[in-house]
Motif scaffolding. Structure first.
Motif: not given
Length: 298
Positions: A175-178, A225-226, A233-235, A268-274
């Motif tokens: 989902d778009g905000d899961a 868009d973070r 939420h997708l991260d 790898a996709a999201s750890l750099p963005h926490i």
């Protein structure tokens, strides 16, 4: 829900232990994060400060104020089940630090809530966000195993009733905000509650997993868009999927190297963005720690 003008108070008055991190549940799992880090890395520079802050935060009078909120009839559904599950996870972790006893009254209220809620929930909630039933079962399993065998048995029975016959999952996600995968948290819940027969159940549930199908489960979500609280939420979805894939892999006989690779790709996709924008920074670190170090059953 506010019952009268007297309830229109700042969060620090209504929830003296859990305020200041956007919402109640984020405060709860923020504390879980701090205490778990302090236990895993006792020499970390912030560990001593964490223990000092916990000693002043987890007090009998503050717990009594939190308990009083949950005893209100209008609070029956407050933070159910997501915040409830994180509270029990926090209680489980706090016992390692000597703060468990002071939280006992609040944990007892939450456990009683689950004893009433799970039998009344005719259908599981399969959303990719806070209300998800499978995620709550995953998160409270270590607590129930250590503290409430009757609740653990109830969880196993309800999971079998809800999920036991599920086959050939289509995985229409994300989902778009899961921030959760309904498919994977269901599988992880079954792994934790029905370990002996899990491999057979999983083979029917995701029969093409060996070929990385459905592809959506094996492909990290893109975050456009973070700074947007919902899109960010997708991260969390990527991080929680990594946790799920690792747990599922561990539960299958001999493990699954391909699943480990998928977990790494999601990390790898999201750890750099926490860290960065508060939309994610107030909660993503908890999910990063779940993915990297797991909980007490990972």
């Amino acid at each position: 829900m506010l019952e009268s003008d007297e309830d229109l108070l700042p969060p620090r008055a209504l929830h003296p232990m859990f305020f200041g991190s956007f919402d109640w549940h984020s405060c709860v799992h923020g504390w879980w994060l701090l205490l778990r880090l302090a236990r895993l890395y006792p020499d970390l520079a912030t560990s001593a400060a964490t223990r000092e802050l916990a000693a002043s935060t987890f007090s009998a009078d503050k717990v009594a104020t939190e308990v009083a909120w949950f005893l209100r009839p209008s609070a029956r559904g407050f933070e159910r089940p997501y915040g409830w599950a994180w509270l029990l996870a926090l209680h489980h972790e706090a016992r390692h630090h000597g703060f468990g006893a002071v939280l006992d009254p609040l944990a007892a209220i939450i456990a009683r809530g689950f004893h009433g809620y799970l039998p009344a929930l005719t259908y599981p909630i399969r959303t990719g966000a806070h209300a998800n039933t499978g995620f709550a079962l995953c998160l409270i399993a270590p607590w129930a195993r250590a503290n409430d065998p009757a609740l653990l048995a109830l969880m196993a029975a309800r999971a079998e009733a809800w999920f036991g016959g599920d086959k050939d999952a289509q995985a229409w996600e994300p989902d778009g905000d899961a921030f959760l995968s309904p498919t994977l948290v269901e599988a992880l819940a079954m792994a934790r509650l029905h370990g002996q027969g899990f491999a057979d159940w999983f083979a029917a549930f995701l029969p093409e997993a060996g070929g990385r199908r459905p592809a959506s489960l094996f492909t990290p979500a893109e975050v456009s868009d973070r700074t947007d609280g919902k899109i960010a939420h997708l991260d969390g979805l990527n991080l929680s999927r990594a946790w799920c894939w690792r747990g599922i892999s561990a539960a299958l006989a001999g493990g699954e190297a391909a699943m480990a690779d998928v977990a790494e790709a999601h990390l790898a996709a999201s750890l750099p963005h926490i860290a960065g924008d508060y939309a994610g920074a107030h909660w993503l670190a908890s999910f990063a720690l779940l993915a990297l170090a797991g909980d007490d059953e990972s």
